[in-house]
Design a protein around this motif. Structure first.
Motif, PDB file in Angstrom:
ATOM      1  N   UNK A   4      66.029  13.192  38.117  1.00  0.00           N
ATOM      2  CA  UNK A   4      67.460  13.380  37.854  1.00  0.00           C
ATOM      3  C   UNK A   4      68.322  12.811  38.981  1.00  0.00           C
ATOM      4  N   UNK A   5      67.878  12.930  40.212  1.00  0.00           N
ATOM      5  CA  UNK A   5      68.614  12.347  41.337  1.00  0.00           C
ATOM      6  C   UNK A   5      68.643  10.822  41.241  1.00  0.00           C
ATOM      7  N   UNK A   6      67.507  10.235  40.913  1.00  0.00           N
ATOM      8  CA  UNK A   6      67.441   8.771  40.745  1.00  0.00           C
ATOM      9  C   UNK A   6      68.347   8.341  39.600  1.00  0.00           C
ATOM     10  N   UNK A   7      68.287   9.062  38.491  1.00  0.00           N
ATOM     11  CA  UNK A   7      69.110   8.735  37.328  1.00  0.00           C
ATOM     12  C   UNK A   7      70.593   8.780  37.676  1.00  0.00           C
ATOM     13  N   UNK A   8      71.003   9.818  38.374  1.00  0.00           N
ATOM     14  CA  UNK A   8      72.413   9.952  38.766  1.00  0.00           C
ATOM     15  C   UNK A   8      72.820   8.836  39.721  1.00  0.00           C
ATOM     16  N   UNK A   9      71.971   8.525  40.678  1.00  0.00           N
ATOM     17  CA  UNK A   9      72.281   7.482  41.646  1.00  0.00           C
ATOM     18  C   UNK A   9      72.399   6.110  40.985  1.00  0.00           C
ATOM     19  N   UNK A  10      71.626   5.891  39.931  1.00  0.00           N
ATOM     20  CA  UNK A  10      71.690   4.620  39.202  1.00  0.00           C
ATOM     21  C   UNK A  10      72.837   4.590  38.197  1.00  0.00           C
ATOM     22  N   UNK A  11      73.403   5.752  37.909  1.00  0.00           N
ATOM     23  CA  UNK A  11      74.406   5.827  36.853  1.00  0.00           C
ATOM     24  C   UNK A  11      73.772   5.595  35.495  1.00  0.00           C
ATOM     25  N   UNK A  12      72.523   5.989  35.368  1.00  0.00           N
ATOM     26  CA  UNK A  12      71.749   5.764  34.148  1.00  0.00           C
ATOM     27  C   UNK A  12      71.900   6.924  33.168  1.00  0.00           C
ATOM     28  N   UNK A  13      71.639   6.630  31.930  1.00  0.00           N
ATOM     29  CA  UNK A  13      71.693   7.620  30.853  1.00  0.00           C
ATOM     30  C   UNK A  13      70.301   8.222  30.663  1.00  0.00           C
ATOM     31  N   UNK A  14      70.209   9.548  30.665  1.00  0.00           N
ATOM     32  CA  UNK A  14      68.944  10.216  30.368  1.00  0.00           C
ATOM     33  C   UNK A  14      68.824  10.296  28.848  1.00  0.00           C
ATOM     34  N   UNK A  15      67.859   9.589  28.297  1.00  0.00           N
ATOM     35  CA  UNK A  15      67.711   9.488  26.836  1.00  0.00           C
ATOM     36  C   UNK A  15      66.652  10.434  26.292  1.00  0.00           C
ATOM     37  N   UNK A  16      65.705  10.828  27.114  1.00  0.00           N
ATOM     38  CA  UNK A  16      64.685  11.818  26.749  1.00  0.00           C
ATOM     39  C   UNK A  16      64.649  12.798  27.900  1.00  0.00           C
ATOM     40  N   UNK A  17      65.155  13.999  27.642  1.00  0.00           N
ATOM     41  CA  UNK A  17      65.417  14.940  28.736  1.00  0.00           C
ATOM     42  C   UNK A  17      64.427  16.098  28.846  1.00  0.00           C
ATOM     43  N   UNK A  18      63.387  16.097  28.047  1.00  0.00           N
ATOM     44  CA  UNK A  18      62.403  17.198  28.129  1.00  0.00           C
ATOM     45  C   UNK A  18      61.245  16.760  29.015  1.00  0.00           C
ATOM     46  N   UNK A  19      61.421  16.986  30.329  1.00  0.00           N
ATOM     47  CA  UNK A  19      60.434  16.574  31.318  1.00  0.00           C
ATOM     48  C   UNK A  19      60.566  17.462  32.543  1.00  0.00           C
ATOM     49  N   UNK A  20      59.530  17.464  33.356  1.00  0.00           N
ATOM     50  CA  UNK A  20      59.577  18.168  34.641  1.00  0.00           C
ATOM     51  C   UNK A  20      60.285  17.249  35.638  1.00  0.00           C
ATOM     52  N   UNK A  21      61.297  17.758  36.301  1.00  0.00           N
ATOM     53  CA  UNK A  21      62.097  16.959  37.231  1.00  0.00           C
ATOM     54  C   UNK A  21      61.405  16.885  38.588  1.00  0.00           C
ATOM     55  N   UNK A  22      60.355  16.101  38.632  1.00  0.00           N
ATOM     56  CA  UNK A  22      59.521  16.005  39.827  1.00  0.00           C
ATOM     57  C   UNK A  22      60.014  14.919  40.776  1.00  0.00           C
ATOM     58  N   UNK A  23      59.539  14.987  42.013  1.00  0.00           N
ATOM     59  CA  UNK A  23      59.793  13.920  42.978  1.00  0.00           C
ATOM     60  C   UNK A  23      58.973  12.701  42.581  1.00  0.00           C
TER      61      UNK A  23
END
Length: 114
Positions: A4-23
């Motif tokens: 989620x941090x990488x996604x936010x930093x890229x300004x990317x859209x999360x298209x499949x959100x059922x996952x463990x937010x791991x490092x």
């Protein structure tokens, strides 16, 4: 950094959100799925334009945590469903693979040296 941090930093859209937010442990950039199978590392990101169900199957084989689709590619529903079943995040960005790879490299290396 987490998915989620990488996604936010890229300004990317999360298209499949059922996952463990791991490092993330790293990332691999390729559009050749056999190359991904041979060289991608466990727990990393796959940066690609290959937006189809087979990408998820390969990501699952090598334990990829997130697939980052570049160039605003259209994501087929069967790909997103397969990713959901495997617990693999799928994010999409308008940027190309070169740009995304550089940004992620910078973020992961800054995070490791902090």
């Amino acid at each position: 950094m987490t998915i989620k941090e990488i996604s936010a930093a890229l300004g990317a859209e999360i298209c499949q959100s059922e996952f463990a937010d791991t490092d993330l442990s790293g990332a691999y950039t390729s559009d050749l799925l056999s190359d991904v199978m041979a060289n991608a590392k466990d727990g990393g990101a796959l940066i690609t334009i290959q937006a189809h169900k087979n990408t998820v199957a390969v990501a699952s084989l090598v334990n990829i945590s997130v697939i980052i689709i570049c160039n605003s590619r259209i994501l087929p529903e069967d790909m997103l469903e397969a990713a959901k079943d495997e617990g693999i995040a799928v994010i999409r960005t308008k940027e190309n693979q070169f740009t995304v790879s550089g940004k992620i490299w910078g973020m992961l290396n800054a995070d490791r040296s902090a």
